[in-house]
Design an enzyme around this catalytic site. Structure first.
Site, mmCIF file in Angstrom:
data_model
loop_
_atom_site.group_PDB
_atom_site.id
_atom_site.type_symbol
_atom_site.label_atom_id
_atom_site.label_comp_id
_atom_site.label_asym_id
_atom_site.label_seq_id
_atom_site.Cartn_x
_atom_site.Cartn_y
_atom_site.Cartn_z
ATOM 1 N N ASP A 137 1.100 4.877 1.698
ATOM 2 C CA ASP A 137 0.456 5.838 2.765
ATOM 3 C C ASP A 137 0.015 7.261 2.311
ATOM 4 O OD1 ASP A 137 0.710 4.053 4.773
ATOM 5 O OD2 ASP A 137 2.514 4.925 5.494
ATOM 6 N N HIS B 294 -2.447 10.079 6.531
ATOM 7 C CA HIS B 294 -2.180 9.119 7.516
ATOM 8 C C HIS B 294 -1.216 9.769 8.778
ATOM 9 C CE1 HIS B 294 -1.036 5.346 9.229
ATOM 10 N NE2 HIS B 294 0.203 5.382 8.854
ATOM 11 N N HIS C 222 0.890 -1.322 -0.024
ATOM 12 C CA HIS C 222 0.024 0.255 0.109
ATOM 13 C C HIS C 222 0.895 1.366 0.067
ATOM 14 C CE1 HIS C 222 0.805 -0.632 4.260
ATOM 15 N NE2 HIS C 222 0.839 0.589 4.384
ATOM 16 N N GLU D 43 4.777 0.396 1.289
ATOM 17 C CA GLU D 43 4.973 -0.482 2.574
ATOM 18 C C GLU D 43 4.523 -1.703 2.119
ATOM 19 O OE1 GLU D 43 4.879 2.643 6.311
ATOM 20 O OE2 GLU D 43 3.171 1.617 5.855
#
Length: 211
Positions: free
Chosen positions: A57, A61, A55, A175
């Site tokens: 960020d 976030h 994913h 990540e």
């Protein structure tokens, strides 16, 4: 004659047993329609944290005033990148762990491999970035950093120092990459997030192509 460029899928599979940060929403899928005499299609409803699997960020976030995922420029998520191995380097990626791969032609995207093999369960001892490593990469013009762990900060961090530095330097983050089969070197990265206009992150289908 044209040669076919090799493709590496560096995305984690997403399913009901995908690792999830403790307290986040796990993956759930419910079939709301099924193929049968009265229905020509399958249709499902999915519930999950946007931080499951590979994913991106969004600034939202880690910044209350930051942009949601749908408002983030896509340029950082596509283009030349360098994969660097720092396997089993310990809790933090220090500069000496990646210095061997830093050259004057460093691309604007850097992906770090820390696992010999991507874990199938949540890893509370995951490797993150040392903030000074991010600082030095930013100074060299790096716009996106990626990692094969669930976070650029240690799982136990309450201050998220590396996320705060990414915020200060206006960098982007990927990540939960899967880099098990990817040799060190330079590639083209394609890892576009969904246009989620209120989300703090987005799943991506991340791939690398040979140059």
């Amino acid at each position: 004659m044209t040669s076919t460029r090799q493709l590496w899928d560096i995305s984690a599979p997403i399913h009901h047993s995908s690792p999830v940060y403790p307290g986040d929403t796990p993956y759930r899928q419910v079939w709301t329609a099924s193929i049968g005499p009265q229905c020509p299609v399958n249709v499902s409803t999915i519930e999950m944290s946007p931080h499951i699997g590979t994913h991106a960020d969004a600034p939202l976030h880690y910044d209350a005033q930051g942009a949601a995922m749908g408002g983030v420029d896509l340029a950082a998520y596509i283009g030349p990148c360098r994969v660097i191995h720092a396997i089993a380097c310990g809790p933090l990626i220090q500069w000496q762990h990646i210095a061997h791969a830093i050259t004057p032609d460093l691309p604007a995207r850097v992906l770090l491999r820390t696992y010999a093999q991507a874990p199938q369960h949540w890893d509370d001892q995951l490797t993150g970035f040392a903030p000074h490593t991010i600082e030095r990469l930013a100074d060299l013009g790096v716009q996106l950093i990626g990692i094969d762990t669930a976070s650029i900060d240690p799982a136990s961090s309450q201050t998220l120092d590396s996320h705060m530095l990414v915020r200060a330097r206006n960098m982007r983050v990927l990540e939960n990459l899967v880099l098990d089969a990817v040799p060190e070197g330079d590639y083209e990265l394609i890892a576009l997030p969904l246009k989620l206009m209120q989300a703090d992150a987005s799943p991506v289908r991340a791939v690398l192509r040979s140059l």
